[in-house]
Scaffold this active site. Sequence first.
Site, PDB file in Angstrom:
ATOM      1  N   ASN A   9       0.886  -1.172   0.000  1.00 50.06           N
ATOM      2  CA  ASN A   9       0.000   0.000   0.000  1.00 50.06           C
ATOM      3  C   ASN A   9       0.914   1.209   0.000  1.00 50.06           C
ATOM      4  OD1 ASN A   9      -1.753   2.082   0.491  1.00 50.06           O
ATOM      5  ND2 ASN A   9      -2.344   1.409   2.560  1.00 50.06           N
ATOM      6  N   TRP A  10       1.021   1.824  -1.160  1.00 53.85           N
ATOM      7  CA  TRP A  10       1.950   2.954  -1.286  1.00 53.85           C
ATOM      8  C   TRP A  10       1.446   4.212  -0.572  1.00 53.85           C
ATOM      9  CZ3 TRP A  10       3.982   3.033  -7.081  1.00 53.85           C
ATOM     10  CH2 TRP A  10       4.723   1.863  -7.315  1.00 53.85           C
ATOM     11  N   LYS A  11       0.156   4.234  -0.226  1.00 60.11           N
ATOM     12  CA  LYS A  11      -0.465   5.423   0.399  1.00 60.11           C
ATOM     13  C   LYS A  11      -0.231   6.644  -0.490  1.00 60.11           C
ATOM     14  CE  LYS A  11      -0.147   3.168   4.834  1.00 60.11           C
ATOM     15  NZ  LYS A  11      -0.040   3.260   6.285  1.00 60.11           N
ATOM     16  N   HIS A  96      -9.450   1.253   4.825  1.00 57.69           N
ATOM     17  CA  HIS A  96      -8.186   1.451   5.556  1.00 57.69           C
ATOM     18  C   HIS A  96      -8.432   2.381   6.740  1.00 57.69           C
ATOM     19  CE1 HIS A  96      -4.091   2.535   6.512  1.00 57.69           C
ATOM     20  NE2 HIS A  96      -3.714   1.456   5.849  1.00 57.69           N
ATOM     21  N   GLU A  98      -6.811   4.748   7.864  1.00 59.34           N
ATOM     22  CA  GLU A  98      -6.572   6.178   7.575  1.00 59.34           C
ATOM     23  C   GLU A  98      -7.797   6.789   6.905  1.00 59.34           C
ATOM     24  OE1 GLU A  98      -2.870   5.502   5.537  1.00 59.34           O
ATOM     25  OE2 GLU A  98      -1.969   4.921   7.452  1.00 59.34           O
ATOM     26  N   SER A 214       3.673  -2.044  10.390  1.00 55.28           N
ATOM     27  CA  SER A 214       5.118  -2.130  10.625  1.00 55.28           C
ATOM     28  C   SER A 214       5.682  -3.507  10.281  1.00 55.28           C
ATOM     29  CB  SER A 214       5.461  -1.724  12.063  1.00 55.28           C
ATOM     30  OG  SER A 214       5.052  -0.387  12.296  1.00 55.28           O
ATOM     31  N   GLY A 235       2.922  -1.075   4.239  1.00 55.71           N
ATOM     32  CA  GLY A 235       2.984   0.359   3.948  1.00 55.71           C
ATOM     33  C   GLY A 235       4.402   0.775   3.629  1.00 55.71           C
ATOM     34  N   GLY A 236       5.077   1.380   4.620  1.00 52.22           N
ATOM     35  CA  GLY A 236       6.409   1.952   4.433  1.00 52.22           C
ATOM     36  C   GLY A 236       7.394   1.047   3.697  1.00 52.22           C
TER      37      GLY A 236
END
Length: 252
Positions: A9-11, A96, A98, A214, A235-236
Amino acid sequence: MRKNIVAGNWKMNTTVPEGVALAKEVNAALKGTKANCDVIICVPFTHLVPVNDVIDNTVLGLGAENCADHASGAYTGEVSAPMVASTGARYVILGHSERRQYYGETSETLREKVALALENGLTPIFCIGEVLEERENGTYNEVVRKQIEEGLFNLCAEGFSKIILAYEPVWAIGTGKTATADQAEDMHAFIRSVIEEKYGKEVAENTSILYGGSCKPSNAKELFAKPDVDGGLIGGASLKCADFMGIVEAFN
Ligand code: 13P
């Protein structure tokens, strides 16, 4: 049997040229290895068409990070499920945390989004997960149960069987604080039991439940070794090819 999946998920990260370069790198890395799981990247709307042009869908699936709760019409700034599907994407992240936290997404809106995604041949990656306070006060199972019941249990068994679930404890997202493998397994087994109550054992056993929060190359193997953890939503660490591939390789 259910699939093992690693999804990025590149956000809201990367410009179009940066995203295309990253997608090409991931695609090339996957071509040079034998991944023991399905690999997906979910990218910003602006990136869907150019990224689809540079990847091979047989090694790397493409998804969006959201879609609208209407199919078309006067909804300035929104992007619909038919639009996403027309880019060549096959997946869409829905619910999500967010989006729930910052954009007020409710279970009611999410039911519309899920229905539209399925009608348009997109596979929803449906996110659930508790906030820190709910983890600490012990209500996390009930919170997650409610998110699943309200967001998805209007579906018939055939519709539900197309869903990928992602358990993402909000306190673990972007914080560097991962759920322990045991905490993840406990929740995933609970989620599978909730699905079984409603749709029966076969549907529950066939549902992929990903862990997110994470997740990194250093902890992916331990998390994915748990029987009810069927991969990760990343994510990251999905923004660096080497890290993302390190997580994919946790299944080797
Ligand atoms: P991080 O991997 O950056 O914690 O993000 C997880 C996530 O929200 C994926 O959807």
